[in-house]
Design a protein around this motif. Structure first.
Motif, PDB file in Angstrom:
ATOM      1  N   LEU A 119       0.831  -1.202   0.000  1.00  0.00           N
ATOM      2  CA  LEU A 119       0.000   0.000   0.000  1.00  0.00           C
ATOM      3  C   LEU A 119       0.871   1.259   0.000  1.00  0.00           C
ATOM      4  CD1 LEU A 119      -2.718   1.385   0.108  1.00  0.00           C
ATOM      5  CD2 LEU A 119      -2.698   1.100   2.594  1.00  0.00           C
ATOM      6  N   LYS A 120       1.910   1.260   0.808  1.00  0.00           N
ATOM      7  CA  LYS A 120       2.819   2.411   0.853  1.00  0.00           C
ATOM      8  C   LYS A 120       3.477   2.628  -0.510  1.00  0.00           C
ATOM      9  CE  LYS A 120       6.750   4.224   3.433  1.00  0.00           C
ATOM     10  NZ  LYS A 120       7.723   4.001   4.508  1.00  0.00           N
ATOM     11  N   THR A 121       3.907   1.549  -1.157  1.00  0.00           N
ATOM     12  CA  THR A 121       4.519   1.637  -2.482  1.00  0.00           C
ATOM     13  C   THR A 121       3.519   2.151  -3.508  1.00  0.00           C
ATOM     14  OG1 THR A 121       6.065  -0.150  -1.960  1.00  0.00           O
ATOM     15  CG2 THR A 121       5.694   0.329  -4.295  1.00  0.00           C
ATOM     16  N   LEU A 122       2.287   1.646  -3.452  1.00  0.00           N
ATOM     17  CA  LEU A 122       1.250   2.078  -4.392  1.00  0.00           C
ATOM     18  C   LEU A 122       0.982   3.574  -4.252  1.00  0.00           C
ATOM     19  CD1 LEU A 122      -0.978   1.541  -6.478  1.00  0.00           C
ATOM     20  CD2 LEU A 122      -2.479   0.918  -4.564  1.00  0.00           C
ATOM     21  N   VAL A 123       0.847   4.042  -3.033  1.00  0.00           N
ATOM     22  CA  VAL A 123       0.581   5.469  -2.803  1.00  0.00           C
ATOM     23  C   VAL A 123       1.757   6.303  -3.297  1.00  0.00           C
ATOM     24  CG1 VAL A 123       0.231   7.226  -1.017  1.00  0.00           C
ATOM     25  CG2 VAL A 123      -1.033   5.081  -0.913  1.00  0.00           C
ATOM     26  N   LYS A 124       2.976   5.833  -3.057  1.00  0.00           N
ATOM     27  CA  LYS A 124       4.174   6.546  -3.513  1.00  0.00           C
ATOM     28  C   LYS A 124       4.204   6.638  -5.040  1.00  0.00           C
ATOM     29  CE  LYS A 124       9.217   6.231  -3.376  1.00  0.00           C
ATOM     30  NZ  LYS A 124      10.353   5.428  -2.907  1.00  0.00           N
ATOM     31  N   LEU A 125       3.909   5.531  -5.707  1.00  0.00           N
ATOM     32  CA  LEU A 125       3.918   5.505  -7.169  1.00  0.00           C
ATOM     33  C   LEU A 125       2.819   6.383  -7.760  1.00  0.00           C
ATOM     34  CD1 LEU A 125       4.642   1.704  -7.750  1.00  0.00           C
ATOM     35  CD2 LEU A 125       6.221   3.624  -8.103  1.00  0.00           C
ATOM     36  N   LEU A 126       1.634   6.327  -7.184  1.00  0.00           N
ATOM     37  CA  LEU A 126       0.536   7.175  -7.668  1.00  0.00           C
ATOM     38  C   LEU A 126       0.863   8.652  -7.465  1.00  0.00           C
ATOM     39  CD1 LEU A 126      -2.559   5.122  -6.483  1.00  0.00           C
ATOM     40  CD2 LEU A 126      -1.782   5.465  -8.841  1.00  0.00           C
ATOM     41  N   ASP A 163       1.117  11.444 -10.365  1.00  0.00           N
ATOM     42  CA  ASP A 163       0.383  12.712 -10.250  1.00  0.00           C
ATOM     43  C   ASP A 163       1.327  13.895 -10.430  1.00  0.00           C
ATOM     44  OD1 ASP A 163      -1.854  14.421  -9.720  1.00  0.00           O
ATOM     45  OD2 ASP A 163      -1.160  14.628  -7.651  1.00  0.00           O
ATOM     46  N   ASP A 164       2.482  13.849  -9.770  1.00  0.00           N
ATOM     47  CA  ASP A 164       3.474  14.925  -9.917  1.00  0.00           C
ATOM     48  C   ASP A 164       3.923  15.059 -11.370  1.00  0.00           C
ATOM     49  OD1 ASP A 164       3.357  15.482  -7.221  1.00  0.00           O
ATOM     50  OD2 ASP A 164       5.250  14.498  -6.727  1.00  0.00           O
ATOM     51  N   ASN A 165       4.186  13.934 -12.009  1.00  0.00           N
ATOM     52  CA  ASN A 165       4.615  13.963 -13.417  1.00  0.00           C
ATOM     53  C   ASN A 165       3.560  14.610 -14.303  1.00  0.00           C
ATOM     54  OD1 ASN A 165       6.994  12.619 -12.774  1.00  0.00           O
ATOM     55  ND2 ASN A 165       6.234  10.628 -13.415  1.00  0.00           N
ATOM     56  N   SER A 179       1.080  16.605 -13.457  1.00  0.00           N
ATOM     57  CA  SER A 179       0.738  17.990 -13.116  1.00  0.00           C
ATOM     58  C   SER A 179       1.912  18.933 -13.346  1.00  0.00           C
ATOM     59  CB  SER A 179       0.263  18.082 -11.664  1.00  0.00           C
ATOM     60  OG  SER A 179       1.300  17.691 -10.776  1.00  0.00           O
ATOM     61  N   GLY A 180       3.050  18.372 -13.771  1.00  0.00           N
ATOM     62  CA  GLY A 180       4.215  19.204 -14.064  1.00  0.00           C
ATOM     63  C   GLY A 180       5.014  19.584 -12.842  1.00  0.00           C
ATOM     64  N   HIS A 181       4.681  18.989 -11.695  1.00  0.00           N
ATOM     65  CA  HIS A 181       5.407  19.314 -10.464  1.00  0.00           C
ATOM     66  C   HIS A 181       6.557  18.352 -10.186  1.00  0.00           C
ATOM     67  CE1 HIS A 181       1.334  21.076  -9.608  1.00  0.00           C
ATOM     68  NE2 HIS A 181       2.131  22.115  -9.504  1.00  0.00           N
ATOM     69  N   GLY A 182       6.578  17.231 -10.883  1.00  0.00           N
ATOM     70  CA  GLY A 182       7.610  16.228 -10.637  1.00  0.00           C
ATOM     71  C   GLY A 182       8.883  16.551 -11.381  1.00  0.00           C
ATOM     72  N   GLU A 183       9.979  16.159 -10.788  1.00  0.00           N
ATOM     73  CA  GLU A 183      11.264  16.302 -11.470  1.00  0.00           C
ATOM     74  C   GLU A 183      11.503  15.010 -12.220  1.00  0.00           C
ATOM     75  OE1 GLU A 183      14.397  17.406  -8.786  1.00  0.00           O
ATOM     76  OE2 GLU A 183      13.096  18.763  -7.708  1.00  0.00           O
ATOM     77  N   ALA A 184      11.996  15.124 -13.412  1.00  0.00           N
ATOM     78  CA  ALA A 184      12.250  13.925 -14.222  1.00  0.00           C
ATOM     79  C   ALA A 184      13.285  13.057 -13.521  1.00  0.00           C
ATOM     80  CB  ALA A 184      12.736  14.328 -15.611  1.00  0.00           C
ATOM     81  N   ARG A 185      12.979  11.778 -13.434  1.00  0.00           N
ATOM     82  CA  ARG A 185      13.936  10.848 -12.842  1.00  0.00           C
ATOM     83  C   ARG A 185      14.934  10.459 -13.913  1.00  0.00           C
ATOM     84  NH1 ARG A 185      10.887   6.296  -9.505  1.00  0.00           N
ATOM     85  NH2 ARG A 185      11.942   5.154 -11.105  1.00  0.00           N
ATOM     86  N   SER A 186      16.153  10.321 -13.498  1.00  0.00           N
ATOM     87  CA  SER A 186      17.173   9.932 -14.464  1.00  0.00           C
ATOM     88  C   SER A 186      16.987   8.466 -14.841  1.00  0.00           C
ATOM     89  CB  SER A 186      18.568  10.131 -13.861  1.00  0.00           C
ATOM     90  OG  SER A 186      18.798   9.199 -12.821  1.00  0.00           O
ATOM     91  N   ALA A 187      17.534   8.087 -15.958  1.00  0.00           N
ATOM     92  CA  ALA A 187      17.449   6.699 -16.415  1.00  0.00           C
ATOM     93  C   ALA A 187      18.106   5.784 -15.397  1.00  0.00           C
ATOM     94  CB  ALA A 187      18.110   6.552 -17.782  1.00  0.00           C
ATOM     95  N   HIS A 188      19.166   6.277 -14.739  1.00  0.00           N
ATOM     96  CA  HIS A 188      19.866   5.482 -13.737  1.00  0.00           C
ATOM     97  C   HIS A 188      18.943   5.158 -12.555  1.00  0.00           C
ATOM     98  CE1 HIS A 188      23.188   3.902 -11.392  1.00  0.00           C
ATOM     99  NE2 HIS A 188      22.858   4.725 -10.408  1.00  0.00           N
ATOM    100  N   GLU A 189      18.203   6.148 -12.081  1.00  0.00           N
ATOM    101  CA  GLU A 189      17.278   5.924 -10.976  1.00  0.00           C
ATOM    102  C   GLU A 189      16.223   4.895 -11.369  1.00  0.00           C
ATOM    103  OE1 GLU A 189      16.048   9.535  -8.380  1.00  0.00           O
ATOM    104  OE2 GLU A 189      16.516  10.290 -10.386  1.00  0.00           O
TER     105      GLU A 189
END
Length: 175
Positions: free
Chosen positions: A145-152, A156-158, A160-170
């Motif tokens: 559940l914690k993982t699901l909420v984190k992923l959602l 949402d951040d992605n 809404s434009g608020h998320g920072e792009a994760r690098s391919a390495h991450e």
């Protein structure tokens, strides 16, 4: 090693090294839309017992946090257009959940306030939401559940434009 054995071994290593491809186009959108629809339907049934219609619970919750907001402020916070909010408030006023009053300091402004009936519905909304979530997360561990909420939240951040792009390495580290 025989040529055939070596070729089979090389093919096996290539298969292991190959990354899983993402699900087909639209699979995530369809899954998220279906889950959101199912949760909203389940919640709506729980809210119907208290006389609330879908979408009205958000208005009650916002006013419970900060009573006396303008229809425009409520619309903005809920991500709906002003005319939609005006209709919702009118319906809720007729049901006895809210009342509109002219602002004391600025007579041009109309603000929306919860009535006693509206304040009484806050606990019923919380109960309906808790019941809905209990059913929704059956079979999930706390970690899942914690993982699901984190992923959602990341999605949402992605979107809404608020998320920072994760690098391919991450992203590779997560696989």
């Amino acid at each position: 090693m025989a040529k055939k054995d070596k070729a089979d071994k090389d093919r096996g290593e290539k298969k292991k090294a190959k990354k899983k491809s993402p699900p087909g186009s639209g699979v995530l959108s369809a899954a998220v839309t279906q889950v959101a629809r199912a949760m909203r339907t389940r919640l709506s049934h729980g809210l119907a017992e208290s006389g609330l219609y879908p979408g009205q619970d958000g208005v009650v919750q916002l006013l419970a946090q900060e009573d006396g907001q303008t229809p425009g402020a409520l619309a903005h916070q809920l991500g709906v257009k002003a005319p939609t909010m005006t209709r919702t408030i009118g319906r809720m006023e007729a049901q006895g959940f809210v009342q509109r009053r002219t602002d004391d300091r600025d007579g041009r402004l109309t603000k929306v306030y919860l009535t006693d009936e509206g304040r009484g519905s806050v606990a019923r909304i919380a109960e309906a939401m808790a019941d809905c979530e209990t059913v929704a997360v059956q079979g999930l561990s706390g970690k899942e559940l914690k993982t699901l909420v984190k992923l959602l939240s990341l999605i949402d951040d992605n979107l809404s434009g608020h998320g920072e792009a994760r690098s391919a390495h991450e992203a590779d580290d997560d696989d």
